[in-house]
Design a protein around this motif. Structure first.
Motif, mmCIF file in Angstrom:
data_model
loop_
_atom_site.group_PDB
_atom_site.id
_atom_site.type_symbol
_atom_site.label_atom_id
_atom_site.label_comp_id
_atom_site.label_asym_id
_atom_site.label_seq_id
_atom_site.Cartn_x
_atom_site.Cartn_y
_atom_site.Cartn_z
ATOM 1 N N VAL A 69 69.350 15.070 4.233
ATOM 2 C CA VAL A 69 68.343 14.489 3.924
ATOM 3 C C VAL A 69 67.572 14.849 5.361
ATOM 4 N N ASP A 70 65.928 14.489 4.903
ATOM 5 C CA ASP A 70 64.851 15.501 6.060
ATOM 6 C C ASP A 70 64.134 14.097 6.825
ATOM 7 N N VAL A 71 64.123 14.099 8.192
ATOM 8 C CA VAL A 71 63.851 13.240 8.655
ATOM 9 C C VAL A 71 62.179 13.460 9.493
ATOM 10 N N TYR A 72 61.700 12.486 8.960
ATOM 11 C CA TYR A 72 60.147 13.199 9.670
ATOM 12 C C TYR A 72 59.563 11.790 11.278
ATOM 13 N N PRO A 73 60.154 12.043 11.875
ATOM 14 C CA PRO A 73 60.179 10.792 13.060
ATOM 15 C C PRO A 73 58.699 10.761 13.469
ATOM 16 N N CYS A 74 57.869 11.369 13.735
ATOM 17 C CA CYS A 74 56.295 11.250 13.970
ATOM 18 C C CYS A 74 55.288 11.421 13.184
ATOM 19 N N VAL A 75 54.952 11.480 12.581
ATOM 20 C CA VAL A 75 53.914 12.200 11.403
ATOM 21 C C VAL A 75 52.285 12.419 12.290
ATOM 22 N N ASN A 76 52.113 11.156 13.087
ATOM 23 C CA ASN A 76 50.694 11.162 13.939
ATOM 24 C C ASN A 76 50.908 11.123 15.398
#
Lengths: 311, 301
Positions: A69-76
């Motif tokens: 599971v890859d979690v990108y918590p805040c891209v911006n």
């Protein structure tokens, strides 16, 4: 087996410091790879909260996952830092820059890095977040005709799964870059809404369990508490607009049931409070979204509702 | 001035889409500016054109709409301030839709002319040489050349979406052009005058005006994308330009330097790779890595 933080890209700032965009990876044995992306727009803290909730559960059990599971918590992060929708420099909507460019300016590079990193994932979930002017019922959006995504979306604990036709601008969105993206939203932009984050976070964990990435023993709730969503298409979703300008006072809340002709809001004169218009439900159904920012023009959307369909 | 489309507005008088109409008969030309509330050089250019038309005998009918996004102009915002929507992404519009969709629909209905021009400023960070942007071929090319603006940029037509005004005009078979000059958020009187003269030359070419009120002009650039060199920053910092738009540069000419924001040490010198005319110049000095600093276009030999 690992629980790791990876810097996807680092945004160099003119004053010499830098801002990282990170991915958290939780992996156990061989299996599906699921990507969960939040914060493409900076005014969607609900999605970021959900990402952290999911990470909180996976931290305790990553060794027992059947997959990654890859979690990108805040891209911006620059926009989130200011609680604004767009990338602050040049006011760019990051969700109109995909797939990005490796040698472009900073938002292009971030879009490119994310696209490349997510590529190859078996399931992609985008935490989109609602617009700051509206309160939305928890809902999942999938592309019309994508039956596999629609089937999976039944597991994410939302009120509605909405199979949508693509819009003109959609080719440059994150969701358009991959097959089968499930976009989740609910609550209100720039705010955390009681219950919504919990519902969506549990929905994602339930989906991970349904696809066998998260073992039954690690699911922190009973599956029977999950919502069974309505399945709708564009033709079953109706936007209710005001005829007059003024101050909109809602008379309904997200996921209320209304009958045709029910009063769902009123428009009053913003200076005197005098009634200008009574907004009626044009059909029987469920309220999907309610305008919370009260100032309206003629033609402003104030309610979105779905037709009454068999649940 | 006539009041065109009107939209009831909370807390204040109705929004009006104000039109200036000159002459009579079938609508031959429509000139529009102020779709973006910060692009004021185009607004002034159309007001200069209006001044010339008041003094002239107009053959056929011309409509000028100098300010579309009046609320954005008042508040210094590019987009419609109420919901931060870009009117230039709302075409063809919808008479029963949101405010920007209604404005877009009304604007398109008011501008069903043979030839249409949409005048813009540069972005808030970039100053642009007055220029007309047209497709690589077709009727617009001859019309654009008649304007004799300092730069004519021939670009692939697919760069324009039908959700923009020029794209919507072209979808309806109208000869449509996109004119740009100056920088958003500022009024460049010289560039406004140059744009106005170009528009008056176009009206003369179309026989709307018997005499052109504009002086002869020097066209510096007539090129395609291949004739434009983009210079980007390698690093973030403080951009200090050494040239201005319209300057002629030779290979190796120093265009500017990126310096440290604190301390001012030069960290990057940006030099022209080939001879040309500076057509775009970064005006806002704080830059991130890989941002546009300068565009240099091949000159007309």
């Amino acid at each position: 087996m690992s629980d790791s933080i990876h810097v996807l890209t680092r945004i160099g700032m003119p004053a010499g410091d830098s801002v990282p965009v990170i991915r958290r990876r939780f992996s156990g044995s061989e299996g599906l790879r699921v990507a969960i992306v939040a914060g493409i727009r900076g005014d969607t803290p609900e999605g970021m909260r959900v990402a952290h909730q999911v990470c909180g559960v996976l931290e305790g059990c990553h060794a027992r996952l059947n997959g990654t599971v890859d979690v990108y918590p805040c891209v911006n992060p620059l926009a989130a830092h200011r609680a604004i929708r767009n990338w602050p420099f040049f006011d760019q909507d990051l969700n109109r820059l995909f797939p990005g460019r490796p040698n472009g300016h900073a938002p292009d590079v971030v879009a490119y890095a994310l696209t490349q990193d997510v590529r190859g994932a078996d399931i992609v979930i985008e935490m989109r977040g609602a617009h700051p002017s509206f309160a939305e019922a928890p809902q999942a959006h999938v592309r019309r005709g994508d039956t596999h995504a629609a089937e999976l979306a039944k597991s994410v604990n939302v009120n509605v799964v909405w199979a949508r036709d693509p819009s003109v601008a959609s080719t440059a969105t994150f969701a358009a870059q991959f097959q089968g993206v499930i976009s989740l939203e609910g609550g209100t932009g720039n705010r955390l809404t009681s219950g919504v984050g919990k519902a969506l976070g549990e929905g994602i964990l339930n989906l991970l369990n349904v696809v066998k990435v998260l073992p039954d023993s690690e699911v922190p709730f009973h599956w029977a508490t999950m919502q069974r969503p309505l399945m709708v298409e564009d033709s079953q979703v109706h936007r209710i607009r005001t005829a007059r300008s003024g101050f909109f006072l809602p008379e309904a809340s997200p996921w209320d049931t209304v009958a045709s002709g029910d009063v769902i809001g009123r428009v009053v004169d913003p200076s005197t409070g005098a009634l200008q218009e009574t907004v009626l439900a044009p059909l029987a159904g469920k309220i999907l979204a309610v305008r919370e920012q009260p100032v309206v023009f003629s033609g402003s959307m104030v309610i979105r509702m779905v037709e009454q369909v068999d649940e | 001035m006539s009041e065109g489309f009107s939209l009831e507005t909370p807390f204040r008088d109705p929004f009006q889409l104000s039109e200036l109409r000159f002459g009579s008969g079938p609508l031959k030309v429509a000139l529009v500016a102020g779709l973006h509330g910060t692009e004021l050089t185009g607004v002034h250019a159309l007001n200069l054109v209006a001044g010339a038309l008041r003094m002239a005998r107009v053959q056929g009918q011309v409509v000028l709409i100098p300010i579309v996004n009046a609320h954005g102009v008042e508040q210094g915002t590019k987009r419609w301030p109420f919901d931060d929507r870009d009117i230039n992404r709302a075409f063809p519009g919808d008479p029963g839709g949101s405010a920007v969709e209604r404005i877009a629909f009304a604007l398109l209905a008011s501008t069903q002319a043979d030839v249409c021009v949409d005048v813009h400023g540069g972005s808030a960070a970039i100053r642009e040489l007055p220029q007309v942007r047209v497709p690589l071929s077709g009727a617009e090319l001859g019309l654009a050349r008649s304007m004799q603006l300092p730069m004519l940029w021939r670009r692939a037509g697919d760069r324009l979406e039908a959700t923009g005004l020029v794209g919507a005009w072209r979808e309806r078979g109208i000869s449509a052009m996109h004119v740009v000059g100056g920088r958003a958020g500022t009024l460049d009187v010289g560039h406004a005058r140059t744009l106005a003269h170009g528009l008056l030359r176009l009206l003369h070419h179309l026989k709307v005006l018997k005499h052109s009120a504009a002086d002869p002009a020097e066209v510096q650039v007539d090129t395609t994308r291949q004739g434009v060199r983009y210079h980007y920053s390698d690093v973030g910092g403080f951009w200090v330009p050494e040239v201005r738009v319209g300057d002629r540069v030779a290979p190796g000419h120093l265009l500017g330097a990126v310096t440290e924001v604190v301390g001012g040490q030069r960290v990057e010198a940006v030099r022209a790779e080939r001879a040309g005319i500076v057509m775009s110049m970064r005006a806002y000095p704080v830059v991130h890595a890989r941002e546009l600093l300068v565009r240099v276009a091949d000159p007309i030999s």
